[in-house]
Structures are given as C-alpha cells and as structure tokens.
Design a protein around this motif. Structure first.
Motif, short mmCIF file in Angstrom:
data_model
loop_
_atom_site.label_atom_id
_atom_site.label_comp_id
_atom_site.label_asym_id
_atom_site.label_seq_id
_atom_site.Cartn_x
_atom_site.Cartn_y
_atom_site.Cartn_z
N PRO A 34 -12.00 30.92 7.07
CA PRO A 34 -11.67 31.85 8.16
C PRO A 34 -12.55 31.68 9.40
O PRO A 34 -12.14 32.04 10.50
CB PRO A 34 -11.87 33.23 7.53
N LEU A 35 -13.76 31.13 9.22
CA LEU A 35 -14.66 30.94 10.36
C LEU A 35 -14.57 29.52 10.93
O LEU A 35 -15.51 29.07 11.61
CB LEU A 35 -16.10 31.25 9.95
N ALA A 36 -13.48 28.83 10.68
CA ALA A 36 -13.36 27.44 11.12
C ALA A 36 -13.60 27.28 12.61
O ALA A 36 -14.19 26.29 13.07
CB ALA A 36 -11.97 26.91 10.75
N LEU A 37 -13.15 28.25 13.41
CA LEU A 37 -13.31 28.14 14.86
C LEU A 37 -14.77 28.02 15.25
O LEU A 37 -15.10 27.33 16.23
CB LEU A 37 -12.69 29.38 15.54
N TRP A 38 -15.67 28.66 14.50
CA TRP A 38 -17.09 28.65 14.83
C TRP A 38 -17.71 27.26 14.69
O TRP A 38 -18.77 26.99 15.28
CB TRP A 38 -17.85 29.63 13.95
N VAL A 39 -17.11 26.40 13.91
CA VAL A 39 -17.69 25.07 13.69
C VAL A 39 -16.81 23.95 14.25
O VAL A 39 -17.26 22.81 14.36
CB VAL A 39 -17.96 24.83 12.19
N ALA A 40 -15.55 24.25 14.59
CA ALA A 40 -14.62 23.21 14.99
C ALA A 40 -14.44 23.08 16.50
O ALA A 40 -13.85 22.10 16.96
CB ALA A 40 -13.25 23.45 14.34
N VAL A 41 -14.93 24.05 17.26
CA VAL A 41 -14.79 23.93 18.72
C VAL A 41 -15.58 22.74 19.23
O VAL A 41 -16.53 22.28 18.60
CB VAL A 41 -15.27 25.23 19.42
N ARG A 42 -15.18 22.26 20.40
CA ARG A 42 -15.90 21.14 21.04
C ARG A 42 -16.51 21.65 22.34
O ARG A 42 -15.87 21.64 23.39
CB ARG A 42 -14.95 19.97 21.31
N ASN A 43 -17.72 22.14 22.25
CA ASN A 43 -18.48 22.57 23.42
C ASN A 43 -19.96 22.47 23.09
O ASN A 43 -20.33 21.94 22.03
CB ASN A 43 -18.08 23.99 23.85
N MET A 44 -20.81 22.97 23.97
CA MET A 44 -22.24 22.76 23.73
C MET A 44 -22.75 23.56 22.53
O MET A 44 -23.81 23.28 21.99
CB MET A 44 -23.06 23.11 24.97
N PHE A 45 -21.97 24.56 22.07
CA PHE A 45 -22.35 25.33 20.90
C PHE A 45 -22.36 24.47 19.64
O PHE A 45 -23.16 24.71 18.73
CB PHE A 45 -21.35 26.50 20.73
N THR A 46 -21.49 23.46 19.57
CA THR A 46 -21.38 22.63 18.37
C THR A 46 -21.79 21.18 18.64
O THR A 46 -21.40 20.28 17.89
CB THR A 46 -19.94 22.65 17.83
N SER A 47 -22.54 20.94 19.69
CA SER A 47 -22.92 19.57 20.03
C SER A 47 -24.38 19.31 19.69
O SER A 47 -25.15 20.24 19.41
CB SER A 47 -22.65 19.30 21.52
N TYR A 48 -24.76 18.05 19.76
CA TYR A 48 -26.08 17.62 19.28
C TYR A 48 -26.56 16.47 20.15
O TYR A 48 -25.78 15.61 20.59
CB TYR A 48 -25.94 17.16 17.82
N GLY A 49 -27.85 16.46 20.45
CA GLY A 49 -28.46 15.34 21.15
C GLY A 49 -27.93 15.15 22.56
O GLY A 49 -27.79 16.10 23.34
N ALA A 50 -27.62 13.90 22.90
CA ALA A 50 -27.19 13.57 24.26
C ALA A 50 -25.90 14.30 24.65
O ALA A 50 -25.72 14.68 25.80
CB ALA A 50 -27.00 12.06 24.39
#
Length: 419
Positions: free
Chosen positions: A81-97
């Motif tokens: 049910p919380l898939a949106l929290w981990v599947a979005v593509r923005n700076m919330f779910t990004s890493y490094g460069a």
C-alpha cells in the motif's frame, strides 16, 4: 570490538492506525538503537536512536533509491500500500549525483529570499481564515484542524505551485490518501491514479498559461546544456507530488500539535504571553515533541552496516527513519516526553538530517509561526474541547496529528488580552 549480537527478536509490527504512537516509541527504544519491524508486511530496520540515525542519514552506505539498492523493490511495489513512497522519481527517492541534480533544480524555489517574500501571503490567508472563524456561531466548538490547520497550508502551497483555487479541495483529498496507511493496496492505487490525474492537469494548465509559480519555474528550467527540460515528465510530476505532500500534510500536523500543546500543557501559553519564549520556540518544541512524520519510508543499505550492539543491517535491507521516536529518545533530551517551549536545546530531526534535509523547512516554520501568532492574538480565550478519552489520532503510521481539533474560540475569556 563490537559486542556479541543479542538474540533475534520477532519484528515489531507497526500499527497502521497509529492508535498509540507514544507506546510505540517506548517499545522501539526498549529494543535498542535499531530493531526489526514490520511495515504493512514489509520487513525493515527501524532506527530510533538519534546518534545512530544521524550517522546513517549522512552515510554514503545508505541510499534512498530502491530501484538500485533494494532487491525486494520490484516485487514489493506490486502489492504494498505504501508503494508510492518508494516508487516515485524525485529527490525524495534519489541517491548520490542524481539527488544532487534534482535538489539543485528545486532548491532555488525555497531560498530564504523567496520564502520571506511569501510572508505577506501567509499572513493574508491566515487573517482571512480567522475572519471566517470569527463569523461562526459561538454556541458550538469549532474543528480547528478542519477550519484552519488544513486550509492554510493548502492555500499557501497552492499559491506557490500555481494551483487554481477551485482545485484546492480536490488536491487536499488525494494528498490525504497518500498519508492514510489504513488504505488497502487497491484503494491506495486508485488514490495514486487520481493524484497523478490532478498533477497532469496542473502541468498542462501551467504549460499553457505560465505564471510566477513553482510549476511554471520547473517547466521552464533547462538542463545544463539548455537543450532539453531539466526534468522528465515523470520527474516533474513526482517533484510536484513531493512539494505538495511535504508542504501540506506535515504543516497541518505541526499547527494541530502546537495548538493542542499550548491548550493542554499548563503554563506554556503563559510563557509566550509573558515574552519568556517566542513563537519560534513553540514551533521548534512542537517539531521535537510531536514530529509531523513518525516514520518515513524507506532507505536501503548499500553495503553491510554493523550496529553498535553487534548486529548487522545487511546489504539490501530496508531502513525506516523513526523520527518521532528519535526526537523523544531519553538519552537525547531531559524529560523528553514533556512539552517545554523554554527548553534550551532546540535540536530535533523533524525535518530529517544530511543531504535529504527538508528543503521546505523554512516555509513550514514560517507558516506555523504566523498561524499561531495571529490565532492567539485574535482569540485570546481559545480553549480545547477535550473529551475524557482524549483526541483520536489521525489513522497513519506516517502522519502524526489528530483526527480533529475541537476548540471553543472564546472559551469564556473574551476579556483576556494577548501578551
């Protein structure tokens, strides 16, 4: 040398309804700096010790990119049910460069100059909402969460993003669903679909009619070579989702919790009215004492991470930042469970820590400070209509607020003057 690892415990199942968050905080503390938990069926390590949490939040060994660093990602997002929290593509779910690129694009919209320029807008919106409250019949309590804490940040974020006013209510409804962890997978997926329709409509409107707003700014921002837009459509849409979610629901909760504390903890409002503490002190203590976000999904171990007690977070395992429990850790603040706006230490992790520190923190602080100052000046006799069993929490393991905040605007103290 690390100590020998303690015996494994059964994972602590986090309550999706958030019925007793303080008991959950204590349970996490009792299980050590980090412990295995069940987050709606997904295993993770909850970190509630502030020293360990800050270390992990600044470590290159911890990523927010589930696609790259969580082996369970593809399977989990199909049914969680919380898939949106981990599947979005923005700076919330990004890493490094990739994170640096996305944050560099959005950060100018929340510069100190831009945020301070919004102050008159926040004051105008707040004053209008207080006028509406003053016009209500005085013979019944008013739900201040519904009538003030919700509409203020909705209007402010709507103004910043260029959302037409007639769409505010719909925006609120679909964003509420993002934080409601009692929704099943199908309900959550339907809410996500409705949310993306709303965001696509906003993007189309601002593309056709650009204005002085964040959405138009992001649409017009070129990449470093200037040939293509800086953000793909998916990144743009998910960045707008991040700004709406982080700038709306969390601010609602801080206003809610601050008013609740001032009206229930003896002497706190007197401290403000006597000038011993400022409204900014109230905001910071609220953020520490009742963090707007209890648990924030998710981060992932890039490599094995040894823990102080001898256990190891294995590479690829999920990590849950339990901010509210960390802020109440007994080893960090004296009398951590007590609300004290005069507390000397203002430290907390309510906005995160490290490279993912909330870019909208200055705006949230401004909104809450203005709201509290104008509210208590306008209604100096404000009193909580508190039932014997207390106020029910908002049903979420993420969002930390009440279902409602019933108050008497005058409370039988119409002749009292604000300090």
């Amino acid at each position: 040398m690390p100590s020998s690892a303690p015996p494994e415990q059964e994972p602590l199942v986090l309550d999706p309804t958030g019925a007793d968050p303080h008991a959950e905080h204590r349970a996490l503390h009792a299980r050590g700096p980090a412990t295995r938990v069940d987050v709606l069926g997904v295993p993770a390590w909850s970190v509630s010790d502030p020293v360990l949490l800050r270390a992990l939040l600044t470590s290159p060994d911890v990523s927010k990119d589930g696609r790259a660093h969580w082996p369970a990602f593809a399977e989990t997002v199909q049914s969680w049910p919380l898939a949106l929290w981990v599947a979005v593509r923005n700076m919330f779910t990004s890493y490094g460069a990739d994170h640096r690129r996305l944050r560099r694009i959005i950060a100018p919209a929340f510069s100190a100059r831009r945020v301070e320029a919004v102050r008159p807008v926040v004051e105008r919106i707040t004053a209008g909402l207080l006028d509406d409250l003053a016009a209500l019949p005085p013979d019944a309590p008013v739900d201040l969460r519904e009538k003030l804490a919700y509409p203020l940040p909705v209007a402010v974020i709507g103004h910043l993003m260029g959302v037409p006013e007639e769409r505010y209510a719909h925006f609120r409804a679909v964003v509420d669903g993002v934080f409601d962890t009692t929704l099943g997978r199908e309900e959550a997926a339907a809410n996500t679909g409705a949310l993306y329709v709303v965001l696509d409509q906003l993007i189309a409107t601002r593309r056709a009619e650009p204005g002085d707003d964040l959405t138009s700014l992001l649409l017009a921002t070129p990449d470093q070579e200037g040939a293509e837009p800086a953000l793909s459509h998916e990144e743009l849409r998910d960045t707008l989702l991040l700004v709406i979610s982080a700038g709306y629901e969390t601010t609602v909760n801080v206003i809610d919790q601050a008013v609740h504390a001032l009206l229930t903890v003896d002497g706190q409002l007197d401290l403000v009215r006597s000038g011993q503490v400022g409204w900014g002190d109230v905001v910071e203590e609220t953020l520490r004492h009742e963090s707007a976000v209890k648990h924030l999904p998710l981060r992932y171990a890039v490599r094995d991470i040894p823990l102080p007690d001898g256990r190891t977070i294995a590479r690829g395992e999920a990590i849950l930042a339990s901010y509210a429990a960390a802020n109440r850790h007994p080893g960090w603040h004296d009398d951590a469970d007590v609300f004290d706006a005069g507390r000397l230490s203002k430290e907390h992790l309510a906005f995160g820590h490290g490279v993912h520190f909330c870019v909208g923190a200055p705006l949230a602080r401004l909104e809450v400070e203005v709201c509290l100052r104008l509210l208590f000046a306008r209604f100096p006799g404000l009193a909580l209509d508190l039932p014997a069993e207390g106020l029910p929490p908002f049903p979420s393991l993420i969002s930390n607020g009440h279902r409602n905040l019933p108050v008497w605007l005058h409370g039988g103290a119409l002749d009292e003057e604000p300090g």
